[in-house]
Design an enzyme around this catalytic site. Structure first.
Site, mmCIF file in Angstrom:
data_model
loop_
_atom_site.group_PDB
_atom_site.id
_atom_site.type_symbol
_atom_site.label_atom_id
_atom_site.label_comp_id
_atom_site.label_asym_id
_atom_site.label_seq_id
_atom_site.Cartn_x
_atom_site.Cartn_y
_atom_site.Cartn_z
ATOM 1 N N LEU A 38 -29.490 45.951 77.141
ATOM 2 C CA LEU A 38 -29.778 46.661 78.968
ATOM 3 C C LEU A 38 -28.553 47.383 78.334
ATOM 4 O O LEU A 38 -27.293 46.439 78.082
ATOM 5 C CB LEU A 38 -30.313 46.022 79.813
ATOM 6 C CG LEU A 38 -31.440 45.856 80.017
ATOM 7 C CD1 LEU A 38 -31.728 44.182 81.395
ATOM 8 C CD2 LEU A 38 -32.619 46.857 80.755
ATOM 9 N N ASP A 39 -28.059 49.004 79.469
ATOM 10 C CA ASP A 39 -26.513 49.180 79.188
ATOM 11 C C ASP A 39 -25.467 48.483 80.570
ATOM 12 O O ASP A 39 -26.810 47.592 81.001
ATOM 13 C CB ASP A 39 -26.569 50.606 79.795
ATOM 14 C CG ASP A 39 -26.963 51.130 80.550
ATOM 15 O OD1 ASP A 39 -26.528 50.592 81.789
ATOM 16 O OD2 ASP A 39 -27.618 51.756 80.827
ATOM 17 N N THR A 40 -24.603 48.432 80.783
ATOM 18 C CA THR A 40 -23.416 47.531 81.842
ATOM 19 C C THR A 40 -24.054 47.769 83.016
ATOM 20 O O THR A 40 -24.121 46.751 83.751
ATOM 21 C CB THR A 40 -22.322 47.855 81.246
ATOM 22 O OG1 THR A 40 -21.790 48.030 79.655
ATOM 23 C CG2 THR A 40 -20.996 46.766 82.168
ATOM 24 N N GLN A 41 -24.321 48.775 83.053
ATOM 25 C CA GLN A 41 -25.108 49.623 84.505
ATOM 26 C C GLN A 41 -26.050 48.847 84.973
ATOM 27 O O GLN A 41 -26.293 49.131 86.050
ATOM 28 C CB GLN A 41 -24.621 50.710 85.605
ATOM 29 C CG GLN A 41 -22.505 50.530 85.185
ATOM 30 C CD GLN A 41 -22.245 49.775 85.736
ATOM 31 O OE1 GLN A 41 -22.401 49.097 86.922
ATOM 32 N NE2 GLN A 41 -21.219 49.231 85.375
ATOM 33 N N THR A 42 -27.152 48.928 84.407
ATOM 34 C CA THR A 42 -28.309 48.224 84.100
ATOM 35 C C THR A 42 -28.940 46.779 84.266
ATOM 36 O O THR A 42 -28.041 46.462 83.144
ATOM 37 C CB THR A 42 -28.826 48.730 83.428
ATOM 38 O OG1 THR A 42 -29.500 50.374 83.419
ATOM 39 C CG2 THR A 42 -31.196 48.908 83.283
#
Length: 263
Positions: free
Chosen positions: A117-121
């Site tokens: 999951l990307d950092t902001q997700t």
């Protein structure tokens, strides 16, 4: 239809009795496990077993109850993390950013994350030391779906959701959602949408929604295959239940069987 073992396939003297192995795996008590076997609900390596004297090797044999796989290897661990925003999906980030080590460090097993999951997700991230199953779950060719809830800019029309399901062309190729729907209009020029897809491409949900004119404000993964995030608080981690694990293992065994049949 499942094939039943016959009288010619006499139980081996090696291994442990099936009902004892089932009880040790936490399926049910030994007595209830015996009832399951007698009722024809248990298979070993795809074949229904009804004799209570059957012995199995927990390291080799594949056991299922009512078609759902049973995990016998106690060295394997399967965990669900509700990853917070701001955490990198890495066990040791080379740039010193906050990563998954703060959760994995408490376990003896050498765990790794299935997919990213990307950092902001935020949301559901599976951690395990089962490499074979992780490969199946992470690879898009096996079709394991993920469901996301996104808060986006703008009022999203149902036609836009149909466009995502019909497919769009991004810079790295064609992509389409398995399902897409508007959950609600939030006012202040914002909407909530749900996207389901099985692609593992980088930041794919954000890029799809940006492409149709609705940049993501917040994004949460709520479901990964049969696993649901449920009420697990952000930043918390837990072992999978036996039901959840059985569902994952069933997917993994079916995928391996398909591969073997194609080879």
């Amino acid at each position: 239809m499942m094939e039943r073992t016959d009288s010619m396939n006499s139980p081996s003297d090696e291994g442990e009795r099936l009902q004892k192995v089932m009880a040790a795996a936490g399926v049910a008590s030994r007595r209830v496990s015996e009832d399951m076997i007698s009722a024809g609900r248990v298979t070993v390596n795809g074949k229904t077993v009804t004799e209570l004297g059957r012995r199995v090797n927990a390291e080799v044999d594949l056991i299922a109850v009512d078609g759902t796989a049973v995990q016998l290897d106690i060295s394997k661990r399967y965990l669900m993390l509700n990853k917070p925003v701001g955490i990198v999906s890495s066990l040791a980030d080379e740039n010193g950013r906050a990563d998954l080590y703060r959760w994995t460090a408490r376990y003896e097993e050498r765990l790794f994350n299935v997919g990213r999951l990307d950092t902001q997700t935020s949301g559901l991230l599976l951690l395990t030391n089962d490499g074979e199953l992780a490969h199946v779950l992470a690879h898009p060719s096996f079709g394991v779906s993920k469901t996301y809830i996104a808060k986006v800019s703008g009022e999203v029309a149902s036609t836009t959701m149909r466009e995502l399901m019909n497919g769009i062309e991004l810079e790295d190729g064609f992509i389409q959602a398995d399902k897409a729907r508007v959950v609600g209009q939030l006012g202040r020029g914002q909407s909530m949408v749900e996207i389901e897809l099985h692609s593992g491409r980088n930041r794919i949900v954000r890029r799809m929604l940006s492409h149709v004119g609705h940049p993501v404000i917040d994004l949460v993964r709520r479901q990964f295959g049969p696993l649901h995030l449920g009420s697990l608080p952000s930043g918390n981690i837990r072992d999978l239940t036996k039901v959840e694990l059985g569902q994952l293992l069933t997917i993994g065994r079916a995928a391996k069987a398909d591969q073997d049949n194609q080879s």
